[in-house]
Design an enzyme around this catalytic site. Sequence first.
Site, mmCIF file in Angstrom:
data_model
loop_
_atom_site.group_PDB
_atom_site.id
_atom_site.type_symbol
_atom_site.label_atom_id
_atom_site.label_comp_id
_atom_site.label_asym_id
_atom_site.label_seq_id
_atom_site.Cartn_x
_atom_site.Cartn_y
_atom_site.Cartn_z
ATOM 1 C CB SER A 37 -0.933 0.007 1.207
ATOM 2 O OG SER A 37 -1.756 1.147 1.131
ATOM 3 C CG HIS A 86 -3.904 -1.145 -1.710
ATOM 4 N ND1 HIS A 86 -5.025 -1.896 -1.996
ATOM 5 C CD2 HIS A 86 -4.295 -0.209 -0.807
ATOM 6 C CE1 HIS A 86 -6.049 -1.434 -1.290
ATOM 7 N NE2 HIS A 86 -5.632 -0.412 -0.568
ATOM 8 C CG ASP A 135 -5.090 3.197 0.267
ATOM 9 O OD1 ASP A 135 -6.048 2.422 0.158
ATOM 10 O OD2 ASP A 135 -4.035 2.911 0.863
ATOM 11 C CG MET A 137 -8.119 7.927 1.241
ATOM 12 S SD MET A 137 -7.497 7.941 2.919
ATOM 13 C CE MET A 137 -6.703 6.324 2.985
ATOM 14 C CG HIS A 196 -9.012 0.870 -1.189
ATOM 15 N ND1 HIS A 196 -8.533 0.688 0.091
ATOM 16 C CD2 HIS A 196 -10.353 0.812 -1.078
ATOM 17 C CE1 HIS A 196 -9.542 0.540 0.930
ATOM 18 N NE2 HIS A 196 -10.666 0.635 0.235
ATOM 19 C CG MET A 203 -11.355 4.266 0.715
ATOM 20 S SD MET A 203 -9.928 4.155 1.803
ATOM 21 C CE MET A 203 -8.627 4.071 0.598
ATOM 22 C CG MET A 235 -11.969 -1.443 4.508
ATOM 23 S SD MET A 235 -10.350 -1.056 3.799
ATOM 24 C CE MET A 235 -9.484 -0.257 5.149
ATOM 25 N N GLY A 288 -3.236 5.176 7.254
ATOM 26 C CA GLY A 288 -2.306 4.073 7.420
ATOM 27 C C GLY A 288 -1.870 3.986 8.877
ATOM 28 N N GLY A 289 -1.236 2.880 9.222
ATOM 29 C CA GLY A 289 -0.619 2.755 10.542
ATOM 30 C C GLY A 289 -1.563 2.535 11.706
ATOM 31 C CG ASP A 299 -6.435 -2.004 2.913
ATOM 32 O OD1 ASP A 299 -5.308 -1.787 3.400
ATOM 33 O OD2 ASP A 299 -7.049 -1.176 2.207
ATOM 34 N N GLY A 300 -5.412 -3.143 6.248
ATOM 35 C CA GLY A 300 -5.385 -2.352 7.473
ATOM 36 C C GLY A 300 -4.749 -3.109 8.625
ATOM 37 N N GLY A 301 -3.609 -2.608 9.097
ATOM 38 C CA GLY A 301 -2.946 -3.219 10.248
ATOM 39 C C GLY A 301 -2.338 -4.588 9.965
ATOM 40 C CB SER A 347 2.782 1.259 8.452
ATOM 41 O OG SER A 347 1.739 0.489 8.988
HETATM 42 C C1 DX5 Z 1 -6.475 2.619 4.976
HETATM 43 C C2 DX5 Z 1 -5.965 2.151 3.617
HETATM 44 C C3 DX5 Z 1 -4.900 1.138 3.683
HETATM 45 C C4 DX5 Z 1 -3.646 1.589 4.375
HETATM 46 C C5 DX5 Z 1 -3.118 0.405 5.117
HETATM 47 O O1 DX5 Z 1 -7.680 3.268 4.800
HETATM 48 O O2 DX5 Z 1 -7.030 1.601 2.858
HETATM 49 O O3 DX5 Z 1 -4.582 0.598 2.391
HETATM 50 O O4 DX5 Z 1 -2.651 2.074 3.528
HETATM 51 O O5 DX5 Z 1 -2.041 0.827 5.858
HETATM 52 P P1 DX5 Z 1 -1.446 -0.046 7.048
HETATM 53 O O6 DX5 Z 1 -0.967 -1.340 6.451
HETATM 54 O O7 DX5 Z 1 -0.361 0.815 7.581
HETATM 55 O O8 DX5 Z 1 -2.557 -0.274 8.049
HETATM 56 ZN ZN ZN Z 2 -6.498 0.582 1.059
#
Ligand code: DX5
Ligand code: ZN
Length: 228
Positions: free
Chosen positions: A11, A36, A38, A40, A69, A71, A140, A147-148, A180-182, A203
């Site tokens: 990502s 990936h 993102d 937003m 992705h 959003m 999600m 991120g993070g 996706d996420g964490g 991250s």
């Molecule tokens: C969050 C994004 C993710 C993000 C994940 O809304 O959709 O793709 O970059 O980042 P990490 O892996 O740091 O949680």
């Molecule tokens: Zn994403």
Amino acid sequence: MTANRAKISASLLSADFGYLAESIKSAERAGVDEFHFDVMDGHFVPNLTFGPPVLEAVNRYATKPIDVHVMQRSPERLIPVYASSGGDIITIHIEGIADVDETIDVILEAGAQPAVAIRPRTPVSSLRSVADRVRRVLIMTVEPGFGGQEFLPDTLPKITEALSMMLSARPENDCEIAVDGGIKSQTIGSTLEAGATTFISGSGIFSHPDGIDAGVRVLRDRLKSVRG
Ligand code: DX5
Ligand code: ZN
């Protein structure tokens, strides 16, 4: 679901944008399967990132597929632009779309592969009507926007539910369950066991203290050790 289909997707939200091309090349050398991207819009999620011009730049350097992705509220008009700017997969949120079937048609007409995503509190059943039209669903595992963040373990049963829904909708067994996420070395194993096939990490890869290569390697090693 065979484990050797596991894909790692990097990502770019966590990449160093001052060195984007280098970050992309390092991630490819480290063996990521996909990027990936993102998008937003500051409305659908409380954050604003990047759009088509940056996607074009990513596409100039990436040889691996790019998953956009989206959003964004009402993204229909921009979908052809994401496809022509380098998006191979376009992942839309079921919560942000007025007519999901129509939007999937727009993605297909633009020559990209459609995928659908849900937020942590959106039920898997909301994807049922389009399960036979997409290969990939994205669960999600944090609230989208940043991120993070910390992985939300409550989302694990949704991964299993999504896998079983997709396997019954697509008898050819070609489905992908993305998370996706964490996603980090401490969390990736539980998502694999729950049924995930595509592991999106920002991250965990780009902010790994020992560098991008180490970030990808620990994720890969963890997948191997859980598979046995
Ligand atoms: C969050 C994004 C993710 C993000 C994940 O809304 O959709 O793709 O970059 O980042 P990490 O892996 O740091 O949680
Ligand atoms: Zn994403």
